[in-house]
Design a protein around this motif. Structure first.
Motif, PDB file in Angstrom:
ATOM      1  N   LYS A  40      11.960   2.873  -2.378  1.00 18.97           N
ATOM      2  CA  LYS A  40      12.046   4.299  -2.064  1.00 18.97           C
ATOM      3  C   LYS A  40      10.666   4.791  -1.660  1.00 18.97           C
ATOM      4  CE  LYS A  40      15.997   5.539  -4.900  1.00 18.97           C
ATOM      5  NZ  LYS A  40      16.449   6.274  -6.083  1.00 18.97           N
ATOM      6  N   ASN A  41      10.624   5.754  -0.759  1.00 17.98           N
ATOM      7  CA  ASN A  41       9.332   6.235  -0.282  1.00 17.98           C
ATOM      8  C   ASN A  41       8.659   7.191  -1.260  1.00 17.98           C
ATOM      9  OD1 ASN A  41      10.854   8.511   0.128  1.00 17.98           O
ATOM     10  ND2 ASN A  41      10.751   8.438   2.358  1.00 17.98           N
ATOM     11  N   SER A  42       9.222   7.325  -2.454  1.00 19.36           N
ATOM     12  CA  SER A  42       8.629   8.201  -3.473  1.00 19.36           C
ATOM     13  C   SER A  42       7.755   7.441  -4.466  1.00 19.36           C
ATOM     14  CB  SER A  42       9.746   8.925  -4.231  1.00 19.36           C
ATOM     15  OG  SER A  42      10.630   7.976  -4.801  1.00 19.36           O
ATOM     16  N   LEU A  43       7.603   6.133  -4.295  1.00 22.31           N
ATOM     17  CA  LEU A  43       6.768   5.375  -5.222  1.00 22.31           C
ATOM     18  C   LEU A  43       5.314   5.806  -5.092  1.00 22.31           C
ATOM     19  CD1 LEU A  43       8.131   1.722  -4.976  1.00 22.31           C
ATOM     20  CD2 LEU A  43       8.652   3.463  -6.660  1.00 22.31           C
ATOM     21  N   ALA A  44       4.594   5.744  -6.205  1.00 23.97           N
ATOM     22  CA  ALA A  44       3.198   6.186  -6.240  1.00 23.97           C
ATOM     23  C   ALA A  44       2.277   5.008  -6.539  1.00 23.97           C
ATOM     24  CB  ALA A  44       3.029   7.271  -7.293  1.00 23.97           C
ATOM     25  N   LEU A  45       1.006   5.235  -6.308  1.00 18.45           N
ATOM     26  CA  LEU A  45      -0.022   4.244  -6.593  1.00 18.45           C
ATOM     27  C   LEU A  45       0.130   3.758  -8.039  1.00 18.45           C
ATOM     28  CD1 LEU A  45      -2.334   3.157  -4.856  1.00 18.45           C
ATOM     29  CD2 LEU A  45      -3.826   4.845  -5.915  1.00 18.45           C
ATOM     30  N   THR A  95       0.844  -1.198   0.000  1.00 11.30           N
ATOM     31  CA  THR A  95       0.000   0.000   0.000  1.00 11.30           C
ATOM     32  C   THR A  95       0.880   1.249   0.000  1.00 11.30           C
ATOM     33  OG1 THR A  95      -0.049   0.191   2.405  1.00 11.30           O
ATOM     34  CG2 THR A  95      -1.742  -1.229   1.372  1.00 11.30           C
ATOM     35  N   PRO A  96       0.297   2.387  -0.318  1.00 13.14           N
ATOM     36  CA  PRO A  96       1.060   3.637  -0.194  1.00 13.14           C
ATOM     37  C   PRO A  96       1.601   3.841   1.224  1.00 13.14           C
ATOM     38  CG  PRO A  96      -0.881   4.017  -1.537  1.00 13.14           C
ATOM     39  CD  PRO A  96      -1.003   2.620  -0.967  1.00 13.14           C
ATOM     40  N   ASP A  97       0.866   3.386   2.250  1.00 16.05           N
ATOM     41  CA  ASP A  97       1.370   3.483   3.627  1.00 16.05           C
ATOM     42  C   ASP A  97       2.616   2.613   3.812  1.00 16.05           C
ATOM     43  OD1 ASP A  97      -0.596   5.274   4.382  1.00 16.05           O
ATOM     44  OD2 ASP A  97      -1.875   3.757   5.319  1.00 16.05           O
ATOM     45  N   ASP A  98       2.618   1.398   3.204  1.00 14.31           N
ATOM     46  CA  ASP A  98       3.801   0.529   3.261  1.00 14.31           C
ATOM     47  C   ASP A  98       4.998   1.227   2.629  1.00 14.31           C
ATOM     48  OD1 ASP A  98       2.319  -1.564   4.413  1.00 14.31           O
ATOM     49  OD2 ASP A  98       1.931  -2.500   2.462  1.00 14.31           O
ATOM     50  N   VAL A  99       4.751   1.920   1.518  1.00  7.96           N
ATOM     51  CA  VAL A  99       5.823   2.647   0.825  1.00  7.96           C
ATOM     52  C   VAL A  99       6.355   3.751   1.734  1.00  7.96           C
ATOM     53  CG1 VAL A  99       6.373   4.156  -1.122  1.00  7.96           C
ATOM     54  CG2 VAL A  99       4.991   2.101  -1.489  1.00  7.96           C
ATOM     55  N   ALA A 100       5.443   4.526   2.332  1.00  9.65           N
ATOM     56  CA  ALA A 100       5.844   5.619   3.223  1.00  9.65           C
ATOM     57  C   ALA A 100       6.644   5.095   4.415  1.00  9.65           C
ATOM     58  CB  ALA A 100       4.619   6.385   3.700  1.00  9.65           C
ATOM     59  N   ASP A 101       6.256   3.916   4.918  1.00 12.39           N
ATOM     60  CA  ASP A 101       6.943   3.296   6.059  1.00 12.39           C
ATOM     61  C   ASP A 101       8.184   2.514   5.638  1.00 12.39           C
ATOM     62  OD1 ASP A 101       4.920   4.300   7.659  1.00 12.39           O
ATOM     63  OD2 ASP A 101       3.827   2.396   7.746  1.00 12.39           O
ATOM     64  N   GLN A 102       8.454   2.475   4.346  1.00  7.28           N
ATOM     65  CA  GLN A 102       9.557   1.696   3.767  1.00  7.28           C
ATOM     66  C   GLN A 102       9.536   0.245   4.260  1.00  7.28           C
ATOM     67  OE1 GLN A 102      13.208   4.291   3.956  1.00  7.28           O
ATOM     68  NE2 GLN A 102      13.046   3.889   1.755  1.00  7.28           N
ATOM     69  N   LYS A 103       8.383  -0.399   4.053  1.00  2.00           N
ATOM     70  CA  LYS A 103       8.230  -1.814   4.386  1.00  2.00           C
ATOM     71  C   LYS A 103       9.274  -2.630   3.631  1.00  2.00           C
ATOM     72  CE  LYS A 103       5.065  -5.696   4.079  1.00  2.00           C
ATOM     73  NZ  LYS A 103       3.672  -6.111   4.026  1.00  2.00           N
ATOM     74  N   LEU A 104       9.953  -3.503   4.349  1.00  2.00           N
ATOM     75  CA  LEU A 104      10.974  -4.347   3.736  1.00  2.00           C
ATOM     76  C   LEU A 104      10.319  -5.493   2.965  1.00  2.00           C
ATOM     77  CD1 LEU A 104      13.480  -4.520   6.707  1.00  2.00           C
ATOM     78  CD2 LEU A 104      13.795  -3.271   4.568  1.00  2.00           C
ATOM     79  N   LEU A 105      10.781  -5.712   1.753  1.00  2.00           N
ATOM     80  CA  LEU A 105      10.351  -6.857   0.957  1.00  2.00           C
ATOM     81  C   LEU A 105      11.472  -7.879   0.997  1.00  2.00           C
ATOM     82  CD1 LEU A 105       8.537  -4.492  -0.083  1.00  2.00           C
ATOM     83  CD2 LEU A 105       8.493  -5.693  -2.255  1.00  2.00           C
TER      84      LEU A 105
END
Length: 166
Positions: free
Chosen positions: A115-120, A25-35
């Protein structure tokens, strides 16, 4: 009239790549969730593999500062240059699958954050090239993780007896 029947046989490539999630989700991106990624390899040749090199392109969507090794089945050296991670298994002497199937396998496991700049709608795609000695590379499948909104629907609708409860 002639009837022809055939049985379809599918080969499973033991050299593959997996990602822990296919949707963030965009929240995961903002939180830089590790994959987390796992690359599996197997020597299906006819002699031991002396050296194995795995090259994994890490595109500009990744925060390379978050890259972290989790583990590997064999000793290795790792270099990351110009958005390419290169694992070298020197003198691995990985047996071939015909001679010693259980020990002909190996894997690496790592994680990193986008990166936390990814978009939907953005997609993180990833694939690795596996080199067994001086042979042409074996290409893994491509993993895809998409930035998308969660539906918020529980998975209970997929369980027997719980249909319609979602």
């Amino acid at each position: 009239q002639d009837d022809q029947h055939a049985t379809t046989v599918t080969a499973i490539d033991p050299n593959d790549k997996h990602v822990s999630v296919t949707s963030i989700t965009p929240d995961d991106v903002a939180d830089q969730k590790l994959l987390e990624y796992t690359i599996n390899f197997q020597n299906t040749g006819t002699a031991p593999a002396v050296n194995i090199v795995i090259k994994d392109s890490l595109d500009a969507d990744w925060d390379l500062g978050t890259f972290e090794m989790i583990g590997a089945t064999h000793p290795f050296t790792l270099t990351i240059t110009e958005e390419v991670a290169i694992w070298t298994f020197a003198e691995i002497m990985l047996p071939d699958s015909t001679t010693d199937e259980p020990n002909s396998h190996g894997s690496i496991h790592y994680r990193m954050a986008p990166k936390n700049s990814l978009a939907l709608g953005d997609q993180l795609t990833n694939r690795a090239d596996i080199y067994f000695d001086y042979n042409a590379p074996v290409l893994t499948n491509t993993t895809v993780t998409t930035v998308e909104l969660s539906t918020g629907m529980p998975h209970a609708a997929l369980l027997p007896g719980l249909e319609g409860m979602a």
